[in-house]
Design an enzyme around this catalytic site. Structure first.
Site, PDB file in Angstrom:
ATOM      1  N   GLY A  29      42.758  40.468  28.579  1.00  0.00           N
ATOM      2  CA  GLY A  29      42.457  39.797  29.846  1.00  0.00           C
ATOM      3  C   GLY A  29      43.506  38.758  30.194  1.00  0.00           C
ATOM      4  CB  THR A  31      41.366  33.559  29.560  1.00  0.00           C
ATOM      5  OG1 THR A  31      40.747  33.648  30.849  1.00  0.00           O
ATOM      6  CG2 THR A  31      41.217  32.174  28.991  1.00  0.00           C
ATOM      7  N   GLY A  88      38.485  36.619  25.595  1.00  0.00           N
ATOM      8  CA  GLY A  88      37.917  36.104  26.843  1.00  0.00           C
ATOM      9  C   GLY A  88      36.510  36.652  27.018  1.00  0.00           C
ATOM     10  CG  ASP A  90      34.196  40.253  31.883  1.00  0.00           C
ATOM     11  OD1 ASP A  90      35.272  39.853  32.362  1.00  0.00           O
ATOM     12  OD2 ASP A  90      34.110  41.245  31.144  1.00  0.00           O
ATOM     13  N   GLY A 101      34.128  43.279  28.782  1.00  0.00           N
ATOM     14  CA  GLY A 101      34.436  44.660  29.139  1.00  0.00           C
ATOM     15  C   GLY A 101      35.037  44.816  30.517  1.00  0.00           C
ATOM     16  N   GLY A 102      35.245  43.686  31.212  1.00  0.00           N
ATOM     17  CA  GLY A 102      35.862  43.774  32.539  1.00  0.00           C
ATOM     18  C   GLY A 102      37.238  44.433  32.477  1.00  0.00           C
ATOM     19  CD  GLU A 109      37.757  42.865  24.978  1.00  0.00           C
ATOM     20  OE1 GLU A 109      36.607  43.122  25.393  1.00  0.00           O
ATOM     21  OE2 GLU A 109      38.635  42.343  25.698  1.00  0.00           O
TER      22      GLU A 109
HETATM   23  O1  DER Z   1      37.261  42.684  29.107  1.00  0.00           O
HETATM   24  C1  DER Z   1      37.063  41.576  28.559  1.00  0.00           C
HETATM   25  O2  DER Z   1      36.007  41.285  27.952  1.00  0.00           O
HETATM   26  C2  DER Z   1      38.159  40.583  28.640  1.00  0.00           C
HETATM   27  O3  DER Z   1      38.018  39.614  27.660  1.00  0.00           O
HETATM   28  C3  DER Z   1      38.244  40.025  30.036  1.00  0.00           C
HETATM   29  O4  DER Z   1      37.217  40.514  30.861  1.00  0.00           O
HETATM   30  C4  DER Z   1      38.271  38.525  30.175  1.00  0.00           C
HETATM   31  O5  DER Z   1      38.649  38.292  31.490  1.00  0.00           O
HETATM   32  P1  DER Z   1      39.663  37.158  31.931  1.00  0.00           P
HETATM   33  O6  DER Z   1      40.134  36.418  30.698  1.00  0.00           O
HETATM   34  O7  DER Z   1      40.777  37.865  32.611  1.00  0.00           O
HETATM   35  O8  DER Z   1      38.852  36.304  32.830  1.00  0.00           O
END
Ligand code: DER
Length: 241
Positions: A29, A31, A88, A90, A101-102, A109
């Site tokens: 992600g 962050t 990170g 969501d 899982g975004g 993960e």
């Molecule tokens: O997919 C996930 O779980 C990633 O950690 C991600 O969704 C975190 O998103 P961001 O750090 O871009 O906000």
């Protein structure tokens, strides 16, 4: 970004080991980019002998860009554990249960998080909810990785569990057809009504989803009375600038 950078710096200062670790997990992600930058700026004695375990293509490229040594999770020697996994999220609830899982990397993960002694999440303050599935925080639902041939069946089952909307995650501009994970699977994004408060609510939903034939893994990282399933020990939130 400075808020996320500060949160990432805090997480690394507080939880990167003070003596050189053998293995560190690195999530996916936007962050985590700040977390890896903070790790790369540590004294080289703390990272030179460490193997960093990525959770997807972007995670791997990020580590390579910082000249940090990579080890794929399937090469973690038996009996070894990952000192700390950083990632990170969501959505994060008041008990630190998460939806992840975004970025379509939830399986990688989670298989890294469950082999870590400590799991640390860094997220934007906008990811905080009282309970998960709060539409204003994370509207697209719980990502669920499924065997491709099962997606119609799993979709139907999710509705019986109370989902209000289930989407086969499209490939978007990348391709005509659905998103395919690094593991060759499809992703369903299942929207559920905001979860009620209470112990084991997330655990109960997670177990119900996992029990559907065709589900490989889901994006609920939680803890409950039956044990720990990926809930971070601590979360750092980038507060508003
Ligand atoms: O997919 C996930 O779980 C990633 O950690 C991600 O969704 C975190 O998103 P961001 O750090 O871009 O906000």
């Amino acid at each position: 970004n400075s808020a996320k950078q500060l949160a990432a710096q805090g997480a690394v200062n507080d939880h990167y080991p003070k003596s050189p670790p053998k293995y560190i997990g690195i999530g996916s992600g936007s962050t985590i980019v700040h977390v890896v930058a903070s790790i790369a700026s540590l004294d080289k004695s703390l990272t030179a002998s460490t193997k960093f375990i990525p959770t997807g293509f972007q995670s791997k490229q990020l580590l390579l860009a910082h000249n940090l040594e990579i080890l794929d999770i399937d090469l973690l020697p038996p009996g070894e554990t990952i000192s700390v996994a950083f990632d990170g999220a969501d959505e994060v609830d008041s008990q630190l249960n998460c939806i992840k899982g975004g970025g379509a990397c939830l399986f990688q993960e989670k298989i890294v998080a469950v082999q870590a002694s400590k799991f640390v999440v860094v997220a934007d303050f906008r990811k905080i909810s009282k309970t998960l599935c709060t539409p204003s925080t994370w509207p697209s639902g719980i990502p669920i990785e499924v065997v491709p041939s099962s997606y119609p069946y799993v979709t139907a089952k999710l509705f019986t569990l109370g989902a209000t909307n289930v989407t086969l995650r499209p490939g978007g501009k990348a391709k005509a057809g659905p998103c395919v994970t690094d593991n060759g699977n499809f992703l369903l994004d299942a929207v559920f009504p905001t979860l009620p408060e209470g112990n084991d609510v997330v655990q109960n939903l997670a177990e119900a989803i996992k029990g559907i034939v065709g589900v490989v893994e889901h994006g609920l990282f939680y803890g409950g009375s039956k044990g720990w399933q990926g809930r971070p020990e601590v979360a750092y939130f980038g507060m508003e600038d």
